[in-house]
Design an enzyme around this catalytic site. Sequence first.
Site, PDB file in Angstrom:
ATOM      1  N   THR A  60      49.795  35.283  61.615  1.00 42.65           N
ATOM      2  CA  THR A  60      50.009  36.676  61.995  1.00 42.65           C
ATOM      3  C   THR A  60      48.724  37.283  62.539  1.00 42.65           C
ATOM      4  O   THR A  60      47.637  36.773  62.296  1.00 42.65           O
ATOM      5  CB  THR A  60      50.452  37.536  60.788  1.00 42.65           C
ATOM      6  OG1 THR A  60      49.408  37.519  59.799  1.00 42.65           O
ATOM      7  CG2 THR A  60      51.751  37.026  60.182  1.00 42.65           C
ATOM      8  N   ILE A  61      48.893  38.381  63.276  1.00 37.06           N
ATOM      9  CA  ILE A  61      47.761  39.267  63.552  1.00 37.06           C
ATOM     10  C   ILE A  61      47.857  40.351  62.493  1.00 37.06           C
ATOM     11  O   ILE A  61      48.900  41.003  62.346  1.00 37.06           O
ATOM     12  CB  ILE A  61      47.796  39.839  64.985  1.00 37.06           C
ATOM     13  CG1 ILE A  61      46.646  40.843  65.189  1.00 37.06           C
ATOM     14  CG2 ILE A  61      49.134  40.441  65.344  1.00 37.06           C
ATOM     15  CD1 ILE A  61      46.497  41.335  66.623  1.00 37.06           C
ATOM     16  N   SER A  62      46.798  40.523  61.717  1.00 37.45           N
ATOM     17  CA  SER A  62      46.822  41.473  60.611  1.00 37.45           C
ATOM     18  C   SER A  62      46.994  42.904  61.109  1.00 37.45           C
ATOM     19  O   SER A  62      46.748  43.215  62.291  1.00 37.45           O
ATOM     20  CB  SER A  62      45.525  41.379  59.800  1.00 37.45           C
ATOM     21  OG  SER A  62      45.405  40.137  59.165  1.00 37.45           O
ATOM     22  N   HIS A  67      41.978  44.803  59.555  1.00 39.10           N
ATOM     23  CA  HIS A  67      40.857  44.370  60.376  1.00 39.10           C
ATOM     24  C   HIS A  67      39.688  45.340  60.239  1.00 39.10           C
ATOM     25  O   HIS A  67      38.526  44.919  60.169  1.00 39.10           O
ATOM     26  CB  HIS A  67      41.287  44.267  61.842  1.00 39.10           C
ATOM     27  CG  HIS A  67      42.034  43.007  62.145  1.00 39.10           C
ATOM     28  ND1 HIS A  67      43.035  42.936  63.093  1.00 39.10           N
ATOM     29  CD2 HIS A  67      41.907  41.745  61.637  1.00 39.10           C
ATOM     30  CE1 HIS A  67      43.499  41.693  63.150  1.00 39.10           C
ATOM     31  NE2 HIS A  67      42.834  40.961  62.277  1.00 39.10           N
ATOM     32  N   SER A  91      44.930  35.352  66.791  1.00 38.22           N
ATOM     33  CA  SER A  91      45.091  35.998  68.093  1.00 38.22           C
ATOM     34  C   SER A  91      43.764  36.206  68.809  1.00 38.22           C
ATOM     35  O   SER A  91      43.733  36.392  70.024  1.00 38.22           O
ATOM     36  CB  SER A  91      45.785  37.352  67.918  1.00 38.22           C
ATOM     37  OG  SER A  91      44.896  38.273  67.301  1.00 38.22           O
ATOM     38  N   GLU A 122      39.801  27.897  64.476  1.00 37.54           N
ATOM     39  CA  GLU A 122      41.222  27.716  64.158  1.00 37.54           C
ATOM     40  C   GLU A 122      41.507  26.255  63.855  1.00 37.54           C
ATOM     41  O   GLU A 122      40.878  25.355  64.425  1.00 37.54           O
ATOM     42  CB  GLU A 122      42.091  28.166  65.328  1.00 37.54           C
ATOM     43  CG  GLU A 122      42.715  29.532  65.155  1.00 37.54           C
ATOM     44  CD  GLU A 122      43.622  29.635  63.938  1.00 37.54           C
ATOM     45  OE1 GLU A 122      44.110  28.600  63.445  1.00 37.54           O
ATOM     46  OE2 GLU A 122      43.846  30.765  63.481  1.00 37.54           O
ATOM     47  N   ASP A 156      38.408  22.515  60.566  1.00 41.71           N
ATOM     48  CA  ASP A 156      38.877  22.830  59.216  1.00 41.71           C
ATOM     49  C   ASP A 156      38.063  24.006  58.687  1.00 41.71           C
ATOM     50  O   ASP A 156      36.875  23.868  58.368  1.00 41.71           O
ATOM     51  CB  ASP A 156      38.688  21.610  58.313  1.00 41.71           C
ATOM     52  CG  ASP A 156      39.286  21.803  56.922  1.00 41.71           C
ATOM     53  OD1 ASP A 156      39.525  22.961  56.514  1.00 41.71           O
ATOM     54  OD2 ASP A 156      39.500  20.789  56.227  1.00 41.71           O
ATOM     55  N   GLY A 157      38.694  25.160  58.601  1.00 39.45           N
ATOM     56  CA  GLY A 157      37.990  26.370  58.190  1.00 39.45           C
ATOM     57  C   GLY A 157      37.369  26.289  56.817  1.00 39.45           C
ATOM     58  O   GLY A 157      36.390  26.981  56.527  1.00 39.45           O
ATOM     59  N   THR A 236      44.915  26.257  55.159  1.00 37.74           N
ATOM     60  CA  THR A 236      45.416  24.911  54.892  1.00 37.74           C
ATOM     61  C   THR A 236      45.034  23.937  55.996  1.00 37.74           C
ATOM     62  O   THR A 236      44.388  24.298  56.987  1.00 37.74           O
ATOM     63  CB  THR A 236      46.962  24.915  54.795  1.00 37.74           C
ATOM     64  OG1 THR A 236      47.496  25.338  56.074  1.00 37.74           O
ATOM     65  CG2 THR A 236      47.454  25.851  53.716  1.00 37.74           C
TER      66      THR A 236
END
Length: 240
Positions: A60-62, A67, A91, A122, A156-157, A236
């Site tokens: 999603t875009i928060s 933000h 996004s 990402e 991988d964040g 994840t």
Amino acid sequence: MAWRCSGSSNKELVDNLFRGGLITSSRVRDAMMKVDRAHYCPEPSYAYEDSPQSIGHAATISAPHMHASAAESLLPYLKPGARVLDIGSGSGYLTAVLAELVYPQEADGKGVAGKARVVGLEHIKALRNMGERNMMKSERGKSLLGEGKVSFVVGDGRKGWSEGEDEEKGWDAIHVGAAAVELHQELVDQLKSPGRIFIPVEDPDGYGQHIWTVDKDAKGLVTKKKLFGVRYVPLTDAPK
């Protein structure tokens, strides 16, 4: 409150958030004014609502007020010239806002601001591409990407990002836009002294998610603070 803070234009949205107390910093207000949310929402007709929207890939875009909250929490470390990592950039909207904070237009590459760098990370290539594509919709975005002040990468964040960042390792600020199962040590290790992480974390006892800030002081001492409850998508592995 959200419906009161929505608007019919980007300016009206940000003005309403400021009047409603959901943005309290003039720096954050001005940065959000410069980034048109319609460029980052799949449904531009809903771009100026203070609500989250799906962007596909279970992401999603928060909502704009979230933000703003993240940017204001990190603000002491978002000085001109700062290095910022935006994990789960999605996004690309917040990535662009963070860039406006650390590389203001009036700086034009001069002085310490010229050292600014913002990386959107990402784990899904399609989302990485989406963030870059959205940013390219404005002349300012094209300039930031072309100058290398902003870039979008895949990784991988949970492990942060250091690839190609050899000249000056570490980040002044790290924003995490997905809920982690723990406070990953690799992120703490990549944080500069001083620096701050803004990260949603799953409660180990199953009581939802909470925003945490992780601060590292000038001597390297790390302190953690639990702030408030939230609902984020999980941090994840990329789908196989």
